[in-house]
Design an enzyme around this catalytic site. Structure first.
Site, short mmCIF file in Angstrom:
data_model
loop_
_atom_site.label_atom_id
_atom_site.label_comp_id
_atom_site.label_asym_id
_atom_site.label_seq_id
_atom_site.Cartn_x
_atom_site.Cartn_y
_atom_site.Cartn_z
CG PHE A 1 121.41 75.29 55.21
CD1 PHE A 1 122.59 75.98 55.02
CD2 PHE A 1 121.15 74.75 56.47
CE1 PHE A 1 123.51 76.12 56.05
CE2 PHE A 1 122.05 74.89 57.50
CZ PHE A 1 123.24 75.57 57.29
CD GLU B 1 130.99 58.42 44.31
OE1 GLU B 1 130.38 57.99 43.32
OE2 GLU B 1 130.76 59.52 44.82
CG ASN C 1 124.96 61.86 52.85
OD1 ASN C 1 125.73 61.68 53.80
ND2 ASN C 1 123.80 61.26 52.76
CD GLU D 1 133.79 60.89 46.44
OE1 GLU D 1 133.68 62.09 46.14
OE2 GLU D 1 132.81 60.19 46.75
CD GLU E 1 128.68 51.27 51.09
OE1 GLU E 1 129.14 50.61 50.14
OE2 GLU E 1 128.98 52.46 51.29
CE LYS F 1 126.96 56.08 44.93
NZ LYS F 1 127.98 57.06 44.59
#
Ligand code: ADP
Ligand code: ADP
Ligand code: MG
Length: 662
Positions: A348, A288, A235, A275, A200, A116
């Site tokens: 989940f 990325e 995510n 993306e 970031e 990345k």
């Protein structure tokens, strides 16, 4: 063109690749682990080769065994699918050395985009807008805090080697950086064997929108438009669509131009995905590049009519792209729902086991509406703890977003699955959500709209009335069948119990249907027509002329009916039986609240609470590892721990008691 290819993957994506290969007249070779001996993709392939034990590290990640299998079968090329070896530059290099074509990009492009930090630098140099942040490796929490303050909160802490949403944390303050930095670093070291971290800016109100690119080995690169994947849980993508409800033609062109510039800068030569994170004002930033076929590629195929797997195979064989940018037309709207074996009602948690019943909605196109279901499952398949718990990728396509959404809701209603828990009720709930339907998406959608988790959908009174009619239709047909003398005469008065509520009704046969007059004025009169026959799992009907679908399953004394993310128990009784039933003592459910029980089979990583300790609601009590994920089990209310029943490292069964409260 090749004559035989090997698929270095499993499950739905292996099946997907075999389908296209077969349509192109290519022979296929499947490699499989011990856990996949009876899998659908193994059955579909022309040739099959076992490559080792169930854990991926001993089979699907063994490049040496896979290359040997290709040589032994004379396969000239290997498609890696997604996950496993798909983004390992070393694998692409090893194939080159072995003289086998890699159906993916060249090794240099994979390496450049696999990291990345490096890919962000490269993107910035190619004129691509990147998320503001610090483009270097951050050593420790102290440095992380200093840099986070410079960038301004909130920030995203990320692993440079990250993928699949791992090694990533948002931090809103210096304290959160302090806490999150070390755990992200540990997670990255564990998952990727690489703990280089960077930071970031966290883009607020973010939407995840990605551009599909397609490139050949002759310098041609085109964009196949975008996919929006903002519906994510932790995510990880859950529902994706193409096109994006946010983009206008101008933004689409600008994002495509940057994606193409990046692909050209790295000498990209296959299908790939760039993306971006996009804010509410349509500012977009590079996240990325995924140098492989994407899980959600089918929605792009549905709106462009282009088979991405075919294109990947053609460019790997050295062909020039047969499609120019001006040939790419986006047509209609497509949505994908990822159907997983997980229990939406229990946070989940993965649900493993045998799929007892698997009846997906029928694939195909009717009246401009399409259903596509990419799967690797058949009835009787086992969802094992070794791999992704994906059951299928259900896609719909229609002329516009509303049509594709409505068709998805209907398709999910018809999806008949049993044996494992699954997320279909949750998917239905998201699709029916007014905010989803308005297209007001952000990656925070699920966290914001389901802050307490998912507790099932509530149906409106008209849907509940339809369910009561379904119960009557089914029950009266069963009673008629049981009446061997054929002297059956339909009684008039019935009581439908839905869960614990009585709904008395007068029933009469009217032509092909049943007329039902409920005693409750609010429900009133309904008409149901259905050709459902006993034994069928899907109950299709028209209620007052409107199509209605429910799943029906016999349970002791009645039926379990499911519709649109809700499940209800129904019983149909004569008025007398209903009266007697009301006099019966109610069975109380066992009180399990004194125990912390394992929600799934797994291994105890750590027991965090000690005997005699007082714990507060929400406090972590134990960590259990299942399906490669660590699950933190938390206290559901305040209490005192009386006894610990398991030891660290121990394997535990589902519902096994981990600890007991006083
Ligand atoms: P995509 O980016 O194609 O939409 P995902 O974001 O769901 O797919 O996953 C990204 C990639 O990471 C996929 O190749 C998937 O197979 C892989 N992946 C997802 N979860 C895990 C995991 N827990 N362990 C290893 N690989 C994973
Ligand atoms: P992975 O390799 O695990 O897929 P990504 O960098 O693609 O990691 O990020 C995964 C998801 O995390 C994105 O789809 C987005 O939802 C969220 N995300 C990542 N970076 C940011 C950011 N800077 N600001 C807001 N959300 C982000
Ligand atoms: Mg990503």
């Amino acid at each position: 063109m090749f004559s035989k290819i090997l698929i270095a993957n499993r499950g739905e994506i292996a099946c997907r690749i075999i389908k296209t290969a077969r349509a192109m007249g290519l022979k296929t070779v499947a490699v499989y682990s011990e856990a996949d001996m009876d899998a659908l993709f193994v059955e579909m392939a022309d040739e099959t080769i076992p490559i080792g034990a169930a854990p991926a590290a001993e089979s699907y990640l063994r490049a040496d065994k896979i290359i040997a299998a290709a040589k032994a079968t004379g396969a000239e090329a290997i498609h890696p699918g997604y996950g496993f070896l798909s983004e390992r530059a070393s694998f692409a290099e090893a194939l080159e050395k072995a003289g086998i074509a890699f159906i993916g990009p060249n090794a240099r492009a994979i390496a450049a985009m696999g990291d990345k930090i490096e890919s962000k630098k490269l993107a910035a140099a190619a004129g691509v807008s990147t998320v503001p942040g610090h483009l270097g490796v951050i050593k420790d929490a102290a440095e992380a805090k200093r840099i986070a303050k410079e960038i301004g909160f909130p920030v995203m802490i990320k692993a440079s080697a990250g993928g699949g949403g791992k090694g990533m944390r948002i931090a809103h303050s210096a304290e959160e950086v302090e806490q999150g930095f070390a755990s992200s670093m540990n997670e990255a070291r564990g998952a990727f064997g690489d703990d280089r971290m960077f930071i970031e800016k966290f883009i607020t109100q973010p939407r995840h929108i990605e551009i599909q690119v397609l490139a050949d080995r002759h310098g041609n690169v085109i964009s196949l438009g975008e996919r929006e994947c903002s519906i994510q849980r932790r995510n990880q993508k859950v529902i994706e669509e193409a096109p994006s409800p946010l983009l206008d033609e101008k933004t689409r062109k600008a994002m495509s131009a940057q994606a193409i510039a990046l692909a050209k800068a790295v000498g990209y030569d296959s299908a790939g995905t760039v993306e971006f994170i996009v804010d509410g004002a349509r500012n977009f930033y590079f996240l990325e590049m995924n140098t492989r076929l994407q899980v959600e590629h089918a929605v792009t195929e549905l709106v462009t009519g282009i088979d991405l797997v075919e294109q990947m195979i053609r460019v790997a064989a050295g062909e020039k792209l047969g499609i120019a940018q001006r040939d790419v037309k986006l047509n209609g709207w497509a949505i994908e729902s990822r159907v997983y074996a997980e229990d939406p009602f229990r946070n989940f948690l993965p649900s493993i086991g045998r799929i007892r019943r698997y009846r997906p909605p029928a694939e195909g196109t009717l009246n401009g509406l399409t259903i596509r279901n990419d799967t690797g499952i058949t009835e009787g398949s086992e969802i094992s703890l070794y791999y992704d718990p994906m059951i299928s990728k259900l896609c719909t396509h229609g002329p516009d977003r509303a049509a594709a959404t409505a068709h998805m809701i209907a398709a999910l209603n018809e999806f008949d699955l049993a044996g494992i828990e699954h997320n279909i009720p949750f998917l239905s709930s998201v699709l029916a959500h007014p905010r989803f339907q308005a297209g007001k998406l952000t990656t925070g959608f699920i966290a914001e709209e389901y802050p307490q988790g998912f507790n099932g959908n509530t149906l409106d009174s008209s849907e509940m009335a339809a369910l009561a009619c379904v119960a009557l239709d089914a029950d009266l047909k069963l009673r008629a069948r049981a009446d061997k003398a054929g002297a059956h005469k339909l009684a008039e008065d019935w009581v439908v119990m839905l869960d614990d509520l009585d709904h008395p009704a007068k029933v009469a046969r009217l032509g092909a249907g049943l007329s039902v007059v409920f005693a409750e004025k609010t429900i009133g009169r309904r008409m149901i027509e259905s050709d459902w026959k006993p034994g069928e799992g899907v109950h299709r009907s028209r209620v007052d002329g409107t199509p209605f679908v429910a799943l029906i399953e016999a349970v002791p004394g009645g039926y379990r009916l499911r519709h649109s993310g809700a499940a209800h128990i129904a019983q149909v009784l004569s008025p007398r039986a209903a009266e007697l039933r009301r006099l019966m003592p109610k069975k109380k459910p066992a009180d399990n609240s004194r125990f912390l029980m394992a929600p799934m089979p797994g291994r105890v990583v750590e027991v965090l609470a000690g005997e005699g300790q007082e714990v507060k609601s929400g406090e972590p009590l134990a960590i259990v590892e299942a399906m490669k994920m660590e699950n933190v089990l938390k206290a559901e209310r305040d209490g005192t721990v009386k006894k610990i029943k398991v030891a660290k490292g121990q394997s535990i069964a589902v519902d096994e008691v981990i600890l007991e409260f006083a």
